[in-house]
Design an enzyme around this catalytic site. Structure first.
Site, short mmCIF file in Angstrom:
data_model
loop_
_atom_site.label_atom_id
_atom_site.label_comp_id
_atom_site.label_asym_id
_atom_site.label_seq_id
_atom_site.Cartn_x
_atom_site.Cartn_y
_atom_site.Cartn_z
N SER A 189 -11.62 -82.75 -16.78
CA SER A 189 -12.20 -82.71 -18.12
C SER A 189 -11.09 -82.48 -19.14
O SER A 189 -10.09 -83.18 -19.14
CB SER A 189 -13.28 -81.63 -18.18
OG SER A 189 -13.95 -81.65 -19.43
N HIS A 208 53.01 -60.78 -2.01
CA HIS A 208 53.02 -61.52 -0.75
C HIS A 208 53.17 -60.52 0.38
O HIS A 208 52.44 -60.58 1.37
CB HIS A 208 54.15 -62.55 -0.76
CG HIS A 208 54.18 -63.40 0.46
ND1 HIS A 208 53.15 -64.23 0.82
CD2 HIS A 208 55.14 -63.55 1.43
CE1 HIS A 208 53.45 -64.85 1.95
NE2 HIS A 208 54.66 -64.46 2.34
N HIS A 211 48.73 -60.94 8.43
CA HIS A 211 49.07 -62.09 7.59
C HIS A 211 48.15 -63.24 7.96
O HIS A 211 48.26 -63.83 9.05
CB HIS A 211 50.53 -62.46 7.82
CG HIS A 211 51.05 -63.53 6.92
ND1 HIS A 211 50.29 -64.15 5.96
CD2 HIS A 211 52.30 -64.11 6.84
CE1 HIS A 211 51.01 -65.05 5.33
NE2 HIS A 211 52.24 -65.06 5.86
N CYS A 236 51.91 -70.72 4.19
CA CYS A 236 51.26 -69.44 3.89
C CYS A 236 50.74 -69.33 2.46
O CYS A 236 49.99 -68.41 2.14
CB CYS A 236 52.23 -68.30 4.15
SG CYS A 236 52.95 -68.35 5.81
#
Length: 694
Positions: free
Chosen positions: A609, A293, A332, A158
Site C-alpha cells: 500500500s 638497528h 634479529h 635485514c
C-alpha cells in the site's frame, strides 16, 4: 607470546626475553651445534626467537585447497593471516577492500621452504612455483582481498620490511594507491643460514642480542612477521580511523664501497639520518627516542651510536636521546626486523611509555654516551611530554649496505567518544570462520572489555558500532544485546560457558545457506502515538533523515511533520489519514537509513500500500522530493473519501471470502488479498457491519 598488538605491548612493557633453544620440530639442535665456530657444517648457536605452530594454517578460510597449502611457503601463510588481522585491527572489512586501490609491499628474503621442496624433484607439482616464489608473498594477499594497488616483494636483507614501509609511503604520496599494507616476514626452517652466519662470525654464542653493551658479541636469529596499514593522515582523520602513529618522513641510503660487503659505514648512516629528518621536516634534536638497528656487535653498535650522536645531539637540550632495540627481546628478525621496530615504536607512542631494552649492564667502551648525548633505555618509563608531538626514529640496516630510517610522530589527538552509559540497548555482532574461531573471538573481545574500567576505553556504543561496521562478518555469528559494558561481559561469559540467554543469539550461515535480506515497508495501520520519539532523540542518522523528510514534505503539506509527531498535539495528531501516511513515510525512510548506517544492507525492498512509496525511494526509484509529493497528494485525495465507507480485515482466503459476498445486494467487494488467510473487504460501512456480525 605476542600474536596481537596488546600482547606484543605487554611483552615489551614487561621486558620479556623470548629467546629459547631451537625447538625439535625445526631440526635437531644438538646435531648441528658446535661451540667451535670453525667446525664444518655446524652452528655456534643453538638459540633463537621462534614462533609456535608455524606448520598450522586454515586454508579453507582463505579459499585455498589443502594440497596447495602444503606447497606454500609458511611465510606466505603467516603473511595471509597477518594481513587479515591488520585489516581487522584497522577497521577495514573485506567487503570494503574488494576492488580498492590498496597496495601491498612485503619485505621477505629467505626461501628455505622452497629450497627444501626443490631439493626433491619428485615432490614438485603445479603449486610449487607459486608456493616458493617470493613475489607471490605479496601477490597472494592482493589476490585474496581483491586489491588493485601496487603489489610487490622487497629484498634488501635485514632492512627489507622497513624498506617496504618506506616504498608504501611513497606510493601513497604519489597517488598510486589510497591505502597500503606493508611490513615483512621471516621464518627459520633449516639450520643453513645459522651455519652460514656462524662462519661469518656474527652470531652470539650465548644466544642474546646485547645492544650497546660491553659484552656484545653478535646477534641471535629470530622469526616473526608484522604488517601495518597505512593511509594519508588527512584521509585517516576524516574517516575516524584509529591511528597508532604518524610517519613524518624517511630516507634510504646505500653504504657504497666499504672495507667489506657486510661492513657498516658510519658516514652513510649519518647521511640517511640527516636526509630522513630533513624529509620529515623536524630537527633531530627534538627526537626523544630512537629504535636502533642495534644487533649487538661491538663495532656495529659503536658506529651506529657515533652516527646517531653526531646527527641528533646537535641542539639537544639537557635530556640525552634514549636508545633501544627490540632485538634484545626477540632476536634479529632479519627481513622482518624493521617491522618489529616500527610496531614497537608505534605502540610506545600510543601508550605514552618507552619500554626497556634488555641485556645492557656495562656500556660499550667504544661509545662515549655522555659526550654523544645518548643513553640506553634500561627500564619502562613514561614518555616525556614536549611542546609539540612526541617524536621517534626507527633504523633498519641491511647487511648488504641498504640503510633505512623513518621518523615517527605520535598520533593527533582525536575527539574521544563518550563512554557514558544510559541503559540504551546495543547489539554487538561478532563472527568467526568456525565455531571454535567464534569462541576465540568472543573470549578476546570479552577480555578486552573486561580489562578496561567502565569509564575508560571505548564506550558500549563505540564497541557496538566498530563491531558492526569495521569488521568482516564471517559465517559463524554471535549477536549480544547489552545495556552496559558490564552486562556485555556477563553475557559473553554465558556464551563461553555454553549457557543460553534470550539476548545472546548464535547462528551460522554455513549451516543454513546464504540468507537474502529484504526491507518490508508496511501500509497504514502500523502507527502509534510517540513512534520514533526515542530514536529521534538518540540516533543522529534517524534524526537527520526524518528532518530531511520534513523539509521535503513541508512545501507539499503546509505543516511540519516533526511538530505533528513530537509536538504537543498528542495522539490526535495521528488520527487523520492525511497526517498518518506522511508520518509513516518519514518514519520508514528514517528507519531504513538507520539500519543501513549500521551496515545492514537489503538485497531487495518491498512495500505494501502506501509503503510502496518508501520502498521506491529507498531503492532509488524515486527522489525524496518526488516520493514526498506522491505521499502528500495521495493522502490528501484519500482524506476527501474518508468516512464514505469502511474496510475490514477478514481472516479467510480470498476465494472463501468471495463466496460470502456473492449474491449480496450491498456494495461490498474484495479490496486486497494480503495472504492465504488475510483478505480486505471494502464498501458500505453498514453492510460491512452486517456481514461481520453474520
Amino acid at each position: 607470546g605476542a600474536d596481537d598488538p596488546e600482547s606484543f605491548w605487554r611483552l615489551l612493557r614487561d621486558g620479556r626475553d623470548m629467546i629459547r633453544e631451537v625447538p625439535p620440530d625445526r631440526w635437531d639442535a644438538a646435531a648441528y651445534y658446535d661451540p667451535d665456530p670453525t667446525a664444518p657444517g655446524k652452528s655456534a648457536s643453538r638459540w633463537g626467537g621462534f614462533l609456535d605452530q608455524v606448520d598450522r594454517f586454515d586454508p579453507f578460510f582463505f579459499g585455498i585447497s589443502p594440497g596447495e597449502a602444503e606447497r606454500m611457503d609458511p611465510q606466505q601463510r603467516l603473511l595471509m593471516e597477518l594481513a587479515y588481522e591488520a585489516f581487522e585491527d584497522a577497521g577495514y572489512p573485506m567487503s570494503r577492500l574488494a576492488g580498492s586501490r590498496t597496495a601491498v609491499v612485503v619485505g621477505i628474503s629467505v626461501n628455505e621452504y622452497g629450497l627444501l621442496q626443490h631439493g626433491r624433484h619428485e615432490l614438485l607439482n603445479g603449486h610449487s612455483g607459486t608456493g616458493a616464489a617470493l613475489a607471490i608473498a605479496a601477490n597472494r594477499i592482493s589476490y585474496f582481498f581483491d586489491l588493485h594497488g601496487p603489489s610487490l616483494a622487497v629484498d634488501t636483507a635485514c632492512s627489507s620490511s622497513l624498506m617496504a614501509v618506506h616504498l608504501a609511503c611513497q606510493s601513497l604520496a604519489s597517488g598510486e594507491c589510497d591505502v597500503a599494507l606493508a611490513g615483512g616476514v621471516n621464518l627459520i626452517l633449516s639450520p643453513a643460514h645459522s651455519i652460514a652466519f656462524t662462519k661469518a662470525g656474527v652470531l652470539a654464542p650465548d644466544g642474546r642480542c646485547k645492544p650497546f653493551d660491553a659484552a656484545a658479541d653478535g646477534y641471535v636469529r629470530g622469526e616473526g612477521g608484522g604488517l601495518v596499514v597505512l593511509k594519508p593522515l588527512a584521509s585517516a582523520v576524516a574517516a575516524g580511523d584509529s591511528i597508532y602513529a604518524v610517519i613524518r618522513g624517511g630516507a634510504v641510503f646505500q653504504d657504497g664501497r666499504t672495507n667489506g660487503l657486510m661492513a657498516p659505514n658510519r658516514d652513510a648512516q649519518e647521511a640517511v639520518l640527516r636526509a630522513a629528518y630533513a624529509n620529515a621536516g623536524v630537527s633531530p634534536g627534538d627526537v626523544q627516542y630512537l629504535e636502533t638497528h642495534g644487533t649487538g656487535t661491538l663495532l656495529g653498535d659503536s658506529m651506529e651510536a657515533h652516527a646517531i650522536g653526531r646527527v641528533a645531539s646537535a641542539g639537544r637540550r639537557e635530556t640525552p636521546l634514549a636508545l633501544g632495540s627490540v632485538k634484545s627481546n626477540l632476536g634479529h628478525l632479519e627481513a622482518a626486523a624493521g617491522a618489529a621496530g616500527l610496531i614497537k615504536v608505534a605502540l610506545a607512542l600510543r601508550q605514552g611509555a618507552i619500554p626497556p631494552s634488555l641485556h645492557f649492564t656495562s656500556p660499550n667502551p667504544h661509545v662515549p654516551f655522555e659526550a654523544l648525548g645518548l643513553r640506553v633505555q634500561r627500564e619502562l618509563a613514561n614518555w616525556p611530554r614536549r611542546e609539540g608531538p612526541r617524536l621517534a626514529g626507527v633504523s633498519s640496516f641491511g647487511f648488504g649496505g641498504t640503510n633505512v630510517h623513518l621518523v615517527l610522530e605520535e598520533a593527533p589527538r582525536m575527539a574521544v567518544p563518550s563512554t557514558a552509559e544510559d541503559g540504551t540497548p546495543h547489539l554487538v555482532p561478532l563472527s568467526g570462520h568456525s565455531r571454535e574461531a567464534l569462541a576465540a573471538v568472543a573470549r578476546r573481545f570479552r577480555d578486552l572489555v573486561a580489562g578496561s574500567a567502565p569509564e575508560a576505553g571505548p564506550g558500549l556504543a563505540e564497541l557496538a558500532a566498530n563491531a558492526a561496521l569495521r569488521r568482516t562478518h564471517l559465517d559463524q555469528r554471535l549477536g549480544v544485546i547489552a545495556r552496559s559494558k558490564a552486562e556485555l561481559v556477563e553475557r559473553l561469559d554465558l556464551y563461553l560457558r555454553g549457557e543460553s540467554h534470550p539476548e545472546v543469539v548464535v547462528s551460522g550461515e554455513a549451516e543454513t545457506g546464504r540468507r537474502r535480506l529484504a526491507f518490508v515497508f508496511s501500509g497504514q495501520g502500523s502507527q502509534w502515538h510517540g513512534m520514533g520519539s526515542e530514536l529521534f532523540r538518540r540516533e543522529p542518522v534517524f534524526r537527520a533523515n526524518l528532518e530531511a523528510c520534513d523539509a521535503a514534505l513541508g512545501p507539499e503539506l503546509g505543516w511540519s511533520l516533526i511538530d505533528r509527531l513530537f509536538g504537543g498535539e498528542g495522539g490526535a495528531a495521528l488520527e487523520t489519514i492525511d497526517v498518518i501516511q506522511p508520518a509513516l513515510f518519514g518514519i520508514q525512510v528514517a528507519l531504513a537509513a538507520l539500519w543501513r548506517s549500521w551496515g545492514v544492507e537489503p538485497d531487495a525492498v518491498v512495500g505494501h500500500s502506501m509503503g510502496e512509496v518508501a520502498a521506491a525511494y529507498v531503492s532509488g526509484g524515486l527522489t525524496l522530493e518526488a516520493a514526498a509529493r506522491v505521499v502528500a497528494v495521495r493522502s490528501r485525495l484519500l482524506r476527501r473519501l474518508s468516512g464514505q465507507g469502511g474496510m475490514a480485515l477478514v481472516a479467510l482466503p480470498a476465494e472463501v471470502t468471495a463466496t460470502h459476498l456473492s449474491g449480496r445486494a450491498e456494495p461490498l467487494a474484495i479490496a486486497a488479498s494480503n495472504g492465504p488467510r488475510s483478505t480486505v473487504v471494502a464498501g458500505d460501512a453498514a453492510a460491512l457491519d452486517a456481514l461481520l456480525t453474520r
